[in-house]
Structures are given as structure tokens and as C-alpha cells.
Design a protein around this motif. Structure first.
Motif, short mmCIF file in Angstrom:
data_model
loop_
_atom_site.label_atom_id
_atom_site.label_comp_id
_atom_site.label_asym_id
_atom_site.label_seq_id
_atom_site.Cartn_x
_atom_site.Cartn_y
_atom_site.Cartn_z
N LEU A 129 3.85 5.79 -6.08
CA LEU A 129 3.58 5.64 -7.41
C LEU A 129 2.53 6.53 -7.71
N ASP A 130 1.29 6.72 -7.10
CA ASP A 130 0.61 7.21 -7.19
C ASP A 130 0.95 9.00 -7.65
N GLU A 131 1.85 9.32 -6.37
CA GLU A 131 2.30 10.55 -5.89
C GLU A 131 2.91 10.66 -7.76
N VAL A 132 3.83 9.55 -8.73
CA VAL A 132 4.77 9.79 -9.56
C VAL A 132 3.91 10.06 -10.31
N LEU A 133 3.05 9.43 -11.03
CA LEU A 133 2.33 9.41 -12.12
C LEU A 133 1.04 10.42 -11.81
N ALA A 141 1.28 -1.49 0.17
CA ALA A 141 0.23 -0.04 -0.12
C ALA A 141 0.60 1.01 -0.17
N ASN A 142 1.95 1.45 0.71
CA ASN A 142 2.79 2.50 0.61
C ASN A 142 3.66 2.62 -0.64
N PHE A 143 4.13 1.65 -1.45
CA PHE A 143 4.44 1.58 -3.03
C PHE A 143 3.30 2.72 -3.63
N GLN A 144 2.14 1.64 -3.27
CA GLN A 144 0.78 1.89 -4.39
C GLN A 144 1.18 3.82 -4.03
N LYS A 145 0.83 4.08 -2.91
CA LYS A 145 0.86 5.96 -2.88
C LYS A 145 1.57 7.07 -3.47
N THR A 198 1.52 -10.16 -5.02
CA THR A 198 1.28 -9.25 -5.15
C THR A 198 1.03 -8.80 -6.63
N PHE A 199 0.16 -8.22 -7.69
CA PHE A 199 1.05 -6.47 -8.23
C PHE A 199 0.05 -5.73 -7.84
N VAL A 200 1.24 -4.95 -8.56
CA VAL A 200 1.03 -3.16 -8.57
C VAL A 200 0.43 -2.72 -9.62
N ILE A 201 -0.21 -2.40 -10.34
CA ILE A 201 -0.82 -2.45 -12.01
C ILE A 201 -1.06 -0.90 -12.34
N VAL A 202 0.27 -0.59 -13.05
CA VAL A 202 -0.70 0.67 -13.85
C VAL A 202 -1.35 0.92 -14.76
N HIS A 203 -2.32 1.24 -15.19
CA HIS A 203 -3.59 1.52 -15.79
C HIS A 203 -3.57 2.82 -16.92
N GLY A 204 -4.02 3.10 -18.30
CA GLY A 204 -4.30 3.86 -18.82
C GLY A 204 -3.24 3.82 -20.24
N LEU A 205 -2.29 2.99 -20.28
CA LEU A 205 -1.23 2.85 -21.18
C LEU A 205 -1.52 2.69 -22.71
N SER A 220 -3.31 3.70 -10.94
CA SER A 220 -3.07 2.06 -10.06
C SER A 220 -3.78 1.42 -9.55
N SER A 221 -2.99 0.12 -9.62
CA SER A 221 -4.66 -1.10 -8.38
C SER A 221 -3.63 -1.91 -7.58
N ILE A 222 -4.39 -2.25 -7.02
CA ILE A 222 -3.25 -3.72 -6.06
C ILE A 222 -4.65 -4.73 -6.68
#
Length: 854
Positions: free
Chosen positions: A772-776, A766-770, A796-803, A786-788
Motif C-alpha cells: 500500500l505504501d508503494e502505491v500511495l 505488514a506485507n499489505f501495508q508495505k 486488524t485495520f490498515v488505515i490511509v490518512h490524509g484525505l 498509512s498505519s496499522i
């Protein structure tokens, strides 16, 4: 002199014909030649064709006396007709004759028509189009008469027919307006008045103005020259009075139909009698007189074509008099007439089904409802009503079959050897009698097949010399062949229902479980001729091992439990429910079924007012199971509510929230506990389905398939079980492929960047996703989210969507600023949405990573 006259005469006649054939001269001879030729040639033939077409329409039309009859006997079809095509050749020929009359005999001189038969031709043209159900072209023809021939003697007929066409085009308000104006302005008489008022009545019927329709039908009935029409109009009046609830007025109208007797079609008279019987006052009426009338109708030889309706009404008469056995006999008589009236057959089956339902014979009721649906229009309102009834019976029929079959097997298990031999000796005697009857039937069929062969040979193709003598019957008509085929099928497949995907292993024996599959029919089908009549053959098939007997007993007890719940909750049959639960408790049930059965019995005793029994049951639960949820409810009923946090419903809702949060391991574990805790309760299949879905999300396709199959078999007749059957049959096959699809921007425009984490806690993810969201948010030109996603218990995967393109996705790190690049150091891989779905379904990430895609 005579010779010269004979030569001149044909010339003079030819000159006369040429002169009179001219349509450009307004002469007496010309006008009358074309008028007479049109009337007695083309128009005569055209009207003959029209009447021929109308007769075929009337013969093909079937009146539905369960509804208010239409004024005009004509079936309107919804299918489209292409230009130049016709639904009926007779109307096409009538139109052709009308057109020919107009083309060859019209004398339009100086803007006026000099041939008095042309308006008749246009009227014929409009009628032919009307009956051919081309209403707009028909309307054009009638309007042409009104526009071009205002002084025609056919003008009133044209106006009436125009409004008939308007009504067929759903212009009822316009038709009412025009017809009322016609009746006010013109002094119509006889048939013209009857036609105008009858069609006005139809417009009123279409607009639900029943009182006005009755008034117009009264005028039409008095004005018409046709007794056929008079009988129909009077009958419709009676139907309309019934709709308004005026039974006395309806009976007067029906009496007027009966008075016409043979002057009108007999169906109107018979149905009028039956409608009067429907209006019979069973409290104050003379039942003997009504019974004698029905008997007279039944015994009259002239009424044989209408016995289906007469028998049905006699059955209803007896049913209302509480003579159920007579009612059943007459409903069955009505069915045996092979009536054309499908709604009548459906009505007979439905009433018989309801009678069985009311006496709690649910299996028989289900069969009658099945027959009812066959005779109703698919997806109509009556069909849906019966289907709902039938669906409610599905479970009770299923479990009653299991209970009955397994009870029979267990009774045989408990018999002594002597009793078993005596039982099967009696069974075999019946079998021998049945076999003898079938043999006689087969011999009779062979004799008949010989006659058929002889009859087919006479006047037919001769048999090739030396060819063997072949039976003329189609092999499905040969009872011996059919019986052999049935036996072979049962030997190979067992007793299976006629349905889609019948060869699937999950489609077991009809009405039973695997343990109950050794039924008499199956044994007879699989036995040799010697075995079939040997008691020891059947005795050897009786289960003997403790494991087999326990399995049969468990299935029977579970069926008892389910039947108890169904009778209590669905049908409110508390006595039946009580007997099932009591039988269960007396049959050494599993521990898991005892407590809920006792609690349900306690509730039933309360509902039946058996307070002493209720008190005993309550005290037994509290003393024997003091820590159970049921004991808590009984001790503190005021603290229990529908939304109690410990109720099954509340626990399921909480567990579903965990599923949405991807806490799949917890969902699976808790589901197992809840299934054991609430075993036997209706909510258990819901927990099973949720558990199966969670297993699929966590462990993949194969584990999901097994869980779904278990649910489909174990809870086959629940909503969740049927949903599982649908998943197994229709959805799983579509997900079976493990093949990855080539990743190409021309094929897909949806890519994902996937960061993979193994064996770390969810808080770190969850910390990594947080981060990542700031970077995106800092990335320009692309809107990324992003989603988990949980992959398996360790990953567990952290996914970046929209590409949208593979090139951009693979160079995702180059989209980041230098500072942001330092924050995201975890390696990633790129995958298309389609391949990501395959990875999650089949859990084959390693196979994907071994490809040359990344």
C-alpha cells in the motif's frame, strides 16, 4: 442720609467683589482675594478630604511583620480602575477640590501664575491621585509643578512626591538618581529631608541595596518630626540588620524603638521586643531574664491586642529550650486569640504539625498541615511546601486508619462473650454521659433561642396575629436540627469525605474499607434510642462469618505492609517500619506478602546495624524460597544492578514497548503474571494501569471502565490510583456517547480509508501495508500515509490518512493507476476521524457499517 447710605453700601460691596473676582487683572486686591479664597476654602476642604482618605488607608492596612516593612503604609491593589472611577471617595473629593481651585482661582497673566496657591493645588492634585493609586496622572501633576513653578516653595516636595510615584511605577533607578541629585543640590531640612531620605531608602530596598537603605533610614529617623515615622524607620532598620545577620546592630535599633514607648504606635514597641527575643542566644544568653521579659509582656494589660504574637514567641522560646509541652500550650493559646494575622496562624499550625511529624504522629500532623494551608495564600511558595508535606502523609494516614479500625474489629472478634458485654457496658456508660451533656447544651440553646426571639421582636416587625410561635434562629444554628440532619445523612450515605463527586460509589467510608465501615459512629447514627444503650445491639454487629473476618484481616495485613514500605522508603523511620512488618508476619498474612516483608525486614535490620537478625532473615529467605528473585539477589548481590533485566522496572519498560507495538494481548497476559509476581511492591499499580489501558484498546469502553474502576478502588492512594479516579470522573463520561456524527464535508475535513483484515497473522498485514505504501507514493496531488491499528483480538485495520473530502475518500480506488489497482484488491470503507474514534472506543464497527454511509 442714613437711609441712602444703607442702600449704597450693598452696591459698593457688590462692585468690590466683582472687581476683585476678576482673574484677568494683576492687582493687589485680585491676587489676595483669590489666594485667600483658594487657601481657606477649596484647598482647606481638599486637604481635609486627603487626610480623611489617608486615615482610612492606614486603618485598613495590615502590616506583615514577618517580612521587612515598606516605608509607606499603603496597600497597592492590582485591579484596574476605569477612567472617572476611584478606589476611595475621599481622594476623589480631594482631587475635585484641587481641580476646582485651579479652574476658579488660577491667575495666569502674561504666561505667569499670579496666585501663589496654585502650585499648592497641583501638589494636592498629585497627592490625591497618588493615594488613589493612579500613579501616571499623579506624575503628570508633580511634573507640571516642576515645569511651571520652578521658583515655588513647594518645589522640593514636588520632587520627592514625583520620585514616590516613579517608585510605584517600578522606576527605582530613575528615582535613586533624581533623589541623590536633589540631596546634593539642595540643603533640605527637617521633614523635607526625612521624606526624601526615607523614600530613597525604599528605592534602595527595591533594588536590594540594603546597606544604603539603612544609611538613609538613619538620616530620616533623625530628621522627621513624626514619632510614628521615627518608630517605623527604626524598626525597619532593625529588620534590615537582621537580614544582614548583624544581630547586635539589630538589637540596638530595636532598643531605640522601645525607648520611644508611648510616643510611637505600641505595635512597633511590642514587635521590637519580640524581634529581640528572636535574636536571643540560647547557648550563652540569660534565659531567666528572657523568660521574665516574656512573662512581663504577657501579663501587661496594655498588651492584650498583641497576645497572639506574644504567645507565639513564648511558645518558640520554650520549643528552643526543649520544653515541648509548654511550647504546644502557648502555640494553642496563640491560635485561640483569633488573630487577624493569617501567616501567624499558619506558622502556629505548621510548627504543631512539624512537632507531631517529628514524633511520628502522622495523622495529627496531617490535620495541622491542612489548617496551615487554609491560612496561606493559594499556590504561594509556602503553600506549595506545606502541600508537598501533606501529600506525602496521605498514604500513611489512609493506611493507619484502616489498620487501626480493622485491629479494633478483630480485637472484638477475639473477645469472649463476657468480655464483649463488659467492653460495651463501659462504652455505653461513656455514651450516656455524652448524651446528657448534649441534652444540657440543647436545653441551653433553646433558652438562648427564646431570648433571641424576644430581642428580635422588640423594635422589629410584629408577628401576625394567630401565627404559631416560630424560633428566630436559623435552622443550622439549632443543634438538635443539625444533629438530626447528620444522623439522617450518615444513615443514607455513610461517613463520606467533603469533596467533589461525593455520591459516587467509589467514594467509600472515610479512612477505611467496606469491611471497616461498621464503626461506632455509624452504628450510633443508625441505632434507635433503645438500641443505642443496649450492649447486645453492638455485639450483634461484630463480624462472625469466616469470610467477613478473613476479609478484614487481609485488609489490615495489606495496610501493615503498605505502612512498612512507606515508613521505610518515604520517611526513613526504620523502627516504625520494622514493627509494621513484624506485626504483619505475626498476623497469618497471605502468602504473597510474606516474602517481600521478610526481604524488607532484612534490609531494615542491615540499616539499623542489627547484623544477627539480618543474617537470620537472609538465611530464611534463601532456604525457604531458593528459586525467588530475592534469594537470587541475596546470593549474588554483585550481579544485581538497577537495570537488571529481571528487575520490575526493566520488565515494565519492555512491556511498555510491546504496548506501543499494539501487542495488547501479550501486554494483558504478562501484566497479570507480573502483578502476581511482584504483588505488594510499589510498581504493581503501574502494571495495573498499563493492563487497564491495553484492555481498553483491545476490548473497548465498558471493559476499560471496569478495569479503571478496579484500579481506582484497589490502589486509591497511589499516583496511578488517583490518575484512574480522574479518568473515571472526568474522562470516561466524555467518551460515553456511542452516537455517530453525520459525515459532511462542511463539518469535517479529515477522512480515513480503512482496510479490514480478520483472523490473519500480522506478517500478512505488514506485507499489505508495505504494498500500500508503494502505491500511495504514486498518487499525484495528495500526500497520503498509512498505519496499522488493532481493532480487537480477531480484527486488524490498515488505515490511509490524509484525505480531506468524503467524495475523494469514497473514490479512493480511482486515484490509483491501473497497475496499482490490481495490487490493492482488498475492500475498504470510509469513515471520518471522529467516527473512527467512536468505533475504536466502543468497538461498534458493525453498527457503523449498517449505516448508509458506505
Amino acid at each position: 442720609m442714613k437711609t441712602s447710605f444703607k442702600g449704597i453700601l450693598p452696591i459698593l460691596l457688590s462692585i468690590f467683589l466683582v472687581v476683585s473676582c476678576s482673574r484677568k487683572k494683576d492687582k493687589f486686591i485680585n491676587r489676595n482675594f483669590h489666594a485667600v479664597t483658594a487657601e481657606f476654602n477649596t484647598l482647606y476642604n481638599g486637604y481635609n478630604a486627603l487626610e480623611e482618605g489617608r486615615s482610612s488607608l492606614n486603618e485598613a492596612y495590615f502590616d506583615n511583620y514577618w517580612e521587612v516593612l515598606p516605608i509607606e503604609r499603603m496597600q497597592v491593589f492590582e485591579d484596574m480602575v476605569l477612567p472617572g472611577q476611584s478606589k476611595n471617595e475621599s481622594f476623589s473629593r480631594a482631587e475635585e477640590k484641587a481641580t476646582k481651585t485651579i479652574q476658579k482661582h488660577s491667575m495666569n497673566i502674561g504666561g505667569k501664575e499670579k496666585n501663589p496657591q496654585i502650585d499648592e493645588a497641583y501638589l494636592l492634585l498629585g497627592k490625591a491621585r497618588y493615594f488613589d493609586q493612579r500613579f501616571i496622572p499623579a506624575l503628570e501633576a508633580f511634573n507640571y509643578i516642576l515645569y511651571k513653578y520652578p521658583a515655588s516653595d513647594k518645589i522640593n516636595q514636588a520632587k520627592v512626591w514625583r520620585e514616590k510615584a516613579n517608585i510605584r511605577l517600578d522606576n527605582d533607578e530613575l528615582a535613586i538618581k533624581n533623589l541623590k541629585r536633589l540631596l546634593e543640590q539642595e540643603e533640605l531640612e527637617k521633614q523635607d529631608l526625612a521624606d526624601a531620605t526615607s523614600i530613597l531608602a525604599q528605592a534602595y530596598l527595591n533594588t536590594k541595596s540594603i546597606d544604603s537603605a539603612i544609611t538613609q533610614l538613619e538620616i530620616a529617623s533623625n530628621a522627621t518630626k513624626s514619632n510614628d515615622e521615627r518608630g517605623r524607620y527604626r524598626f525597619i532598620q532593625g529588620q534590615l540588620y537582621n537580614e544582614l545577620g548583624y544581630k547586635d546592630s539589630a538589637n540596638i535599633a530595636f532598643d531605640k524603638v522601645i525607648e520611644l514607648n508611648r510616643k510611637t504606635p505600641r505595635i512597633y514597641m511590642i514587635t521590637a521586643y519580640l524581634e529581640k527575643i528572636k535574636n536571643f542566644d540560647y547557648e550563652n544568653g540569660n534565659k531567666l531574664e528572657a523568660s521574665e521579659l516574656l512573662t512581663e509582656l504577657e501579663e501587661n494589660r496594655e498588651n492584650r491586642p498583641f497576645l497572639d504574637k506574644i504567645y507565639h514567641q513564648i511558645g518558640t522560646f520554650h520549643l528552643n529550650n526543649n520544653s515541648d509541652s509548654l511550647a504546644v500550650a502557648y502555640y494553642n493559646k496563640s491560635l485561640r486569640t483569633n488573630s487577624r494575622d493569617k501567616f501567624l496562624k499558619a506558622k502556629n499550625y505548621e510548627i504543631l504539625g512539624d512537632m507531631n511529624f517529628d514524633t511520628s504522629v502522622y495523622a495529627e500532623a496531617g490535620k495541622y498541615y491542612d489548617s496551615t494551608m487554609i491560612n496561606l495564600e493559594l499556590n504561594s511558595k509556602p503553600y506549595r511546601v506545606i502541600k508537598r508535606k501533606r501529600d506525602n502523609l496521605e498514604d500513611v494516614i489512609y493506611y493507619e486508619a484502616i489498620a487501626s479500625t480493622n485491629d479494633s474489629i478483630l480485637n472484638l472478634v477475639n473477645l469472649s462473650e463476657t468480655e464483649r458485654v463488659a467492653y460495651f457496658d463501659s462504652f455505653i456508660e461513656k455514651l450516656k454521659i455524652k448524651a446528657e451533656e448534649e441534652k444540657e447544651k440543647a436545653q441551653a440553646a433553646e433558652r438562648n433561642s427564646g431570648l433571641v426571639t424576644v430581642n428580635n421582636t422588640i423594635g422589629g416587625p410584629t408577628q401576625r396575629a394567630g401565627a404559631p410561635n416560630q424560633a428566630a434562629l436559623f435552622y443550622f444554628y439549632n443543634p438538635t436540627t443539625v444533629a438530626y440532619g447528620k444522623n439522617e445523612f450518615v444513615k443514607t450515605w455513610g461517613d463520606r469525605a467533603l469533596e467533589d463527586d461525593w455520591r459516587w460509589s467509589s467514594k467509600g467510608v472515610v479512612g477505611g474499607t467496606d469491611n471497616a465501615s461498621v464503626t461506632a459512629d455509624n452504628l450510633i447514627a443508625s441505632a434507635s434510642d433503645e438500641e443505642k444503650f443496649d450492649p447486645q445491639f453492638y455485639i450483634s454487629k461484630i463480624p462472625s462469618t469466616e469470610k467477613e473476618i478473613d476479609s478484614i484481616s487481609k485488609d489490615r495485613n495489606y495496610a501493615y505492609y503498605q505502612l512498612g514500605l512507606i515508613y521505610k522508603e518515604k520517611f526513613k523511620e526504620y523502627e516504625l517500619s520494622k514493627s509494621k512488618f513484624e506485626n504483619l508476619l505475626n498476623s497469618n498474612p497471605e502468602e504473597r506478602l510474606i516474602l517481600p516483608s521478610k526481604y524488607n525486614l532484612y534490609k531494615i535490620y542491615e540499616l539499623l546495624g542489627e547484623n544477627d537478625e539480618a543474617t537470620i532473615a537472609k538465611n530464611d529467605i534463601i532456604s525457604t524460597y531458593p528459586e525467588s528473585r530475592y534469594a537470587t539477589i541475596l546470593k549474588n548481590p554483585e550481579l544485581v544492578s538497577d537495570k537488571d533485566e529481571n528487575s520490575p522496572e526493566s520488565l515494565y519498560e519492555a512491556l511498555y514497548i510491546q504496548y506501543q507495538n499494539q501487542e495488547y494481548e501479550d501486554v494483558i497476559s504478562k501484566s497479570k503474571n507480573y502483578i502476581n509476581t511482584f504483588d505488594g511492591e510499589p510498581i504493581v499499580p503501574k502494571f495495573e494501569l498499563l493492563k487497564a489501558i491495553a484492555i481498553g484498546r483491545l476490548y473497548g469502553y465498558e471493559a476499560y471502565g471496569k478495569a479503571i474502576n478496579n484500579l481506582a478502588v484497589t490502589y486509591a492512594n497511589t499516583l496511578e490510583g488517583k490518575q484512574a479516579q480522574n479518568i473515571e470522573s472526568n474522562i470516561l463520561p466524555k467518551l460515553a456517547s456511542k452516537e455517530f456524527i453525520a459525515e459532511n464535508d462542511s463539518v469535517t475535513n479529515n477522512y480515513k480509508v480503512v482496510f479490514q483484515f480478520k483472523n490473519i497473522n500480522l506478517e500478512e498485514v505488514a506485507n499489505f501495508q508495505k504494498t500500500l505504501d508503494e502505491v500511495l507514493e504514486n498518487i499525484r496531488y495528495y500526500k497520503l500515509t498509512s498505519s496499522i491499528d488493532v481493532y480487537n483480538p480477531e480484527t486488524t485495520f490498515v488505515i490511509v490518512h490524509g484525505l480531506k473530502t468524503g467524495t475523494v475518500a469514497r473514490t479512493f480506488d480511482q486515484l490509483l493507476t491501473k497497475e496499482d489497482n490490481k495490487k490493492i484488491k482488498t475492500p475498504y470503507f470510509v469513515v471520518t476521524s471522529t467516527n473512527y474514534q467512536i468505533i475504536q472506543i466502543h468497538k461498534n464497527l458493525d453498527a457503523y457499517l449498517n449505516l448508509d454511509n458506505n
